[in-house]
Every structure is written in structure tokens, then in C-alpha cells.
Design an enzyme around this catalytic site. Structure first.
Site, PDB file in Angstrom:
ATOM      1  N   GLU A   1       1.038  -0.799  -0.202  1.00 37.94           N
ATOM      2  CA  GLU A   1       0.057   0.082  -0.400  1.00 37.94           C
ATOM      3  C   GLU A   1       1.141   1.503  -0.162  1.00 37.94           C
ATOM      4  O   GLU A   1       0.967   2.348   0.024  1.00 37.94           O
ATOM      5  CB  GLU A   1      -0.645   0.257   0.829  1.00 37.94           C
ATOM      6  CG  GLU A   1      -1.437  -1.236   1.645  1.00 37.94           C
ATOM      7  CD  GLU A   1      -3.070  -1.529   0.178  1.00 37.94           C
ATOM      8  OE1 GLU A   1      -2.367  -0.996  -0.945  1.00 37.94           O
ATOM      9  OE2 GLU A   1      -3.350  -2.365   0.460  1.00 37.94           O
TER      10      GLU A   1
ATOM     11  N   HIS B   1      -7.034  -3.193   9.498  1.00 37.21           N
ATOM     12  CA  HIS B   1      -8.496  -4.219   9.552  1.00 37.21           C
ATOM     13  C   HIS B   1      -8.869  -3.868  10.752  1.00 37.21           C
ATOM     14  O   HIS B   1      -9.228  -5.417  11.253  1.00 37.21           O
ATOM     15  CB  HIS B   1      -7.639  -5.629   8.582  1.00 37.21           C
ATOM     16  CG  HIS B   1      -7.262  -5.530   7.196  1.00 37.21           C
ATOM     17  ND1 HIS B   1      -6.813  -6.499   6.881  1.00 37.21           N
ATOM     18  CD2 HIS B   1      -7.037  -4.461   6.726  1.00 37.21           C
ATOM     19  CE1 HIS B   1      -7.030  -6.437   5.469  1.00 37.21           C
ATOM     20  NE2 HIS B   1      -6.417  -4.993   5.067  1.00 37.21           N
TER      21      HIS B   1
ATOM     22  N   TYR C   1     -15.352  13.858  20.499  1.00 41.27           N
ATOM     23  CA  TYR C   1     -14.349  12.895  20.938  1.00 41.27           C
ATOM     24  C   TYR C   1     -13.799  12.633  19.325  1.00 41.27           C
ATOM     25  O   TYR C   1     -12.242  12.314  18.268  1.00 41.27           O
ATOM     26  CB  TYR C   1     -13.819  12.100  21.699  1.00 41.27           C
ATOM     27  CG  TYR C   1     -11.979  12.255  22.406  1.00 41.27           C
ATOM     28  CD1 TYR C   1     -11.696  13.052  22.396  1.00 41.27           C
ATOM     29  CD2 TYR C   1     -11.493  10.683  21.525  1.00 41.27           C
ATOM     30  CE1 TYR C   1     -10.337  13.081  22.483  1.00 41.27           C
ATOM     31  CE2 TYR C   1      -9.690  10.740  21.882  1.00 41.27           C
ATOM     32  CZ  TYR C   1      -9.750  11.828  22.133  1.00 41.27           C
ATOM     33  OH  TYR C   1      -7.945  11.464  21.930  1.00 41.27           O
TER      34      TYR C   1
HETATM   35  O1  LIG Z   1      -5.131  -5.924   2.539  1.00 44.43           O
HETATM   36  C1  LIG Z   1      -3.897  -5.818   2.249  1.00 44.43           C
HETATM   37  O2  LIG Z   1      -3.654  -6.370   1.649  1.00 44.43           O
HETATM   38  C2  LIG Z   1      -3.173  -4.931   2.331  1.00 44.43           C
HETATM   39  O3  LIG Z   1      -3.980  -3.069   2.859  1.00 44.43           O
HETATM   40  C3  LIG Z   1      -2.717  -4.658   3.881  1.00 44.43           C
HETATM   41  O4  LIG Z   1      -3.567  -4.362   5.038  1.00 44.43           O
HETATM   42  C4  LIG Z   1      -1.027  -5.552   4.134  1.00 44.43           C
HETATM   43  O5  LIG Z   1      -0.214  -5.888   2.828  1.00 44.43           O
HETATM   44  P1  LIG Z   1       1.162  -5.629   2.845  1.00 44.43           P
HETATM   45  O6  LIG Z   1       1.389  -4.174   4.112  1.00 44.43           O
HETATM   46  O7  LIG Z   1       1.728  -5.023   1.723  1.00 44.43           O
HETATM   47  O8  LIG Z   1       1.534  -6.844   4.247  1.00 44.43           O
HETATM   48 ZN   LIG Z   2      -5.557  -3.683   4.090  1.00 46.55          ZN
END
Ligand SMILES: O=C(O)[C@@H](O)C(=O)COP(=O)(O)O
Ligand SMILES: [Zn+2]
Length: 217
Positions: A79, A100, A125
Site C-alpha cells: 500500500e 483491518h 472525541y
Molecule cells: O489488505 C491488504 O492486503 C493490505 O492493505 C494490508 O493490510 C497488508 O499489506 P502489506 O502491508 O503489504 O503486508
Molecule cells: Zn489492508
């Protein structure tokens, strides 16, 4: 201008500490999530791809230069487009967190949310830390189009919600980005708890007062 190696190492350690804290509290699972930290030379630190945020080795955190070229560490998160888009569009942002986190992801999957603002202003907040939360249309993780979509929103919003995926949150530094991400997750939980109850949110006047008194970065 650029930070000393000592200061950059301290930032690497901060990323690992926050990553472990987030992971240990179940705010992101497996190797999901990624973190970036702006550096004064125009480059940044990013968590490596496929790394568990709970077990980051500070020395392997990726360092990129101002052009996005890897200087040291492992290959960056897939990302990296998205983090760079957010950092470029928000000069006041020092760090970005993507998780996530379960309740935020749940909201990102609801069919009937307002795509301009996924969670209403339920608490003061939340308004102070997050403000409005637009939905970014779904793209495959790591797709450059995610970066483009975020770029279009990041100037106006310090946090966005990736559809069927999760939140991306900016803060003036890493502490602030983490706290805002945590507040978003707690408010997503409240929002889901209150669904179907027609809750009383803050009025537009109350939101305006908060924004005037506590401007976000
Ligand atoms: O959801 C995904 O695959 C990415 O957004 C993520 O959270 C983890 O990807 P990496 O940082 O490349 O491991
Ligand atoms: Zn992700």
C-alpha cells in the site's frame, strides 16, 4: 534538512512499539495493516509487506527516499501508493496508519452507509480526532488506483474508509495517527451497537463548535 540516524532509529522503534500494541489488542490480525512515518528529508519509513505488526524488527522497516525509492530495509507495504498519496496531500500529517480493525471493516461493508461520511458525529472525541469519514470505492489491495482515489480525498479528510477493507488515518505524528485510528474503531463499534435505534448524534452547530475549538491536523 534530515534527521540524525539516532532519531530515525527512534522512529523505527516507535513504529514497532505501536504495531505491537495495536496487534496485541486485536486491532489488526495476521500480517494485515501498515504504518508510515514521514521523514524530514522528504522520504519516509514504512512497514514491510507481509510483516506482522506485532513482531516488527525496527531494523527491517523500509526507508524510502523522496522519490519512493527503497534506501534500506525490506520491500515496503504493497500500500505504499496509498501512504505516499496521503502524506503528499496532507503536509501537516507526520504518520499514517492502516488497519483491518473489525468494527471499522464491518462499517466499510454496510450497503446503506453515507459514502461521503460513513459514521455520524456520535461523540465529541470522534469529531475531534476523525471528523468526516468518506468511503473510498473498492479496489484490490495494493492497486495503484487506491492511491489515486485516496489522493482525491486526503486534502479534505484526515481519515478515509476503504470499502470492504478498512481505515486509513493520518495524524500529526504517529501517536496522533494511532489514537485517531483507535477512536475511529471505538466509534464504529458504537455505531453498530446503536444501529436501528435512531441515536441522537451531535447537531451541526455542535460539530462546528468542536471543529473551531479543536481543528484537526
Ligand atoms: O489488505 C491488504 O492486503 C493490505 O492493505 C494490508 O493490510 C497488508 O499489506 P502489506 O502491508 O503489504 O503486508
Ligand atoms: Zn489492508
Amino acid at each position: 534538512m534530515s534527521q540524525s540516524p539516532h532519531e530515525i532509529n527512534r522512529l523505527r522503534e516507535q513504529i514497532a512499539l505501536h504495531g505491537k500494541s495495536l496487534f496485541d489488542r486485536g486491532l489488526t490480525m495476521g500480517s494485515s495493516g501498515n504504518i508510515s512515518q514521514r521523514l524530514e528529508d522528504g522520504g519516509c519509513l514504512m512497514t514491510p509487506t507481509n510483516a506482522c505488526l506485532g513482531r516488527l524488527d525496527p531494523a527491517r522497516i523500509t526507508r524510502l527516499d523522496a522519490h519512493g525509492r527503497v534506501l534500506d530495509g525490506d520491500a515496503p507495504t504493497k500500500e505504499h501508493f496509498l501512504h505516499r498519496a496521503m502524506l503528499e496531500e496532507r503536509p501537516s500529517a507526520g504518520a499514517i496508519v492502516h488497519l483491518h480493525s473489525t468494527h471499522s471493516v464491518a462499517v466499510s461493508c454496510l450497503p446503506d452507509i453515507n459514502p461521503c461520511d460513513c459514521i455520524p458525529p456520535l461523540t465529541a472525541y470522534y469529531v475531534m480526532r476523525v471528523g468526516t469519514l468518506p468511503l473510498v470505492p473498492y479496489h484490490v489491495p495494493g492497486d495503484e488506483r487506491l492511491g489515486d482515489a485516496v489522493r482525491g480525498l486526503a486534502g479534505q479528510h484526515s481519515a478515509v474508509l476503504l470499502a470492504n477493507h478498512g481505515p486509513v488515518v493520518a495524524g500529526k505524528n504517529l501517536d496522533a495517527a494511532v489514537y485517531a485510528t483507535e477512536e475511529l474503531e471505538e466509534t464504529a463499534k458504537l455505531f453498530l451497537l446503536l444501529r436501528g435505534t435512531n441515536p441522537r448524534g451531535l447537531t451541526p452547530e455542535q460539530v462546528d463548535e468542536l471543529n473551531a475549538r479543536y481543528p484537526r491536523d
